[in-house]
Design an enzyme around this catalytic site. Structure first.
Site, PDB file in Angstrom:
ATOM      1  N   LYS A   1       0.857  -1.186   0.000  1.00 32.74           N
ATOM      2  CA  LYS A   1       0.000   0.000   0.000  1.00 32.74           C
ATOM      3  C   LYS A   1       0.896   1.240   0.000  1.00 32.74           C
ATOM      4  CE  LYS A   1      -4.427   0.972   2.218  1.00 32.74           C
ATOM      5  NZ  LYS A   1      -5.204   0.785   3.449  1.00 32.74           N
TER       6      LYS A   1
HETATM    7  O1  G3P Z   1      -8.932   1.822   4.189  1.00 34.74           O
HETATM    8  C1  G3P Z   1      -8.938   3.184   4.534  1.00 34.74           C
HETATM    9  C2  G3P Z   1      -9.956   3.391   5.574  1.00 34.74           C
HETATM   10  O2  G3P Z   1      -9.606   2.622   6.670  1.00 34.74           O
HETATM   11  C3  G3P Z   1     -10.186   4.773   6.020  1.00 34.74           C
HETATM   12  O3  G3P Z   1     -11.386   4.726   6.707  1.00 34.74           O
HETATM   13  O4  G3P Z   1     -13.104   5.454   8.278  1.00 34.74           O
HETATM   14  O5  G3P Z   1     -10.686   6.062   8.670  1.00 34.74           O
HETATM   15  O6  G3P Z   1     -11.991   7.122   6.842  1.00 34.74           O
HETATM   16  P1  G3P Z   1     -11.814   5.905   7.687  1.00 34.74           P
END
Ligand code: G3P
Length: 219
Positions: A83
């Site tokens: 990643k």
């Molecule tokens: O995979 C990326 C994701 O984990 C981000 O999610 O909820 O932190 O915006 P969030």
């Protein structure tokens, strides 16, 4: 559409995997911190029971550092995806790893132009963060529609991996638009099961079965 699980919580991954809901796993530094375990140990443990792709995020800001990390990460399991953040240095890494046949996932992506750059660099996956776009008053799912159109226009093989999924509607819209993958936090995955008519229907069946077992007249 494939379902990846967006967590580094090993027991949550095991639970979802037992239900056949894990085609792959995505992690990031915040999720590793939340899980509270060593990075390498956590990924190795996940890789011991998950056959699908597992995204592991590089932490360096320069291409050289990211490539060193990638060389290390690919030994942590059989299906490790590197990643990489959406930066010029990150795209150098994607181009290099793609030429070596190593899978990549371009993360923290918020625009169709960024997605196009990632696809041109040869990314295996690109991760648009729909929930974070919604958070600032943009329609996150519009980005998925734009990406689908652009990738289809030019036949890019880069997969759209919808990330920052916050609710079942994000997942449903992803499937309707034709995203390749959605990565879903464990709690949101469990929300997909919910329907009041399912609960009501099950309760009615169980209640009828109880009466039937007692020898009551079956209607
Ligand atoms: O995979 C990326 C994701 O984990 C981000 O999610 O909820 O932190 O915006 P969030």
């Amino acid at each position: 559409m494939q379902f990846f699980i967006d967590t580094a919580d090993v027991s949550a991954i095991k639970q979802a995997n037992e239900m056949g809901l894990v085609d792959g796993v995505t992690t990031n530094p915040s999720l590793i911190k939340k899980a509270g375990q060593d990075h390498e140990e956590t990924i190795r443990e996940i890789a011991s029971f998950i056959d699908g792709p597992i995204s592991v995020e590089t932490l360096s800001e320069d291409a050289e550092g990211m490539l060193k990390e990638a060389d290390e990460y690919i030994n942590w399991g059989k299906n490790i995806v590197i990643k990489v953040v959406m930066t010029p240095e990150g795209m150098k890494v994607v181009k290099e790893l793609s030429s070596r046949g190593i899978q990549t996932n371009v993360t923290v992506t918020f625009s169709a132009a960024q997605a196009l750059i990632a696809a041109k660099a040869g990314a295996t996956y690109v991760s648009p963060f729909v929930g974070r776009l919604d958070d600032i008053g943009h329609y996150g799912m519009e980005l998925i529609e734009q990406m689908r159109a652009i990738f289809d226009n030019y036949g890019f093989s880069t997969k759209i991996l919808v990330a920052s999924v916050r609710n079942p509607i994000h997942l449903l819209d992803s499937a309707l638009i034709g995203a390749d993958v959605a990565t879903v936090p464990p709690a949101t995955l469990m929300q997909l099961f919910n329907h009041p008519l399912t609960d009501k229907g099950i309760a009615a069946f169980l209640n009828d079965a109880k009466q039937w077992k007692k020898g009551a007249k079956v209607g």
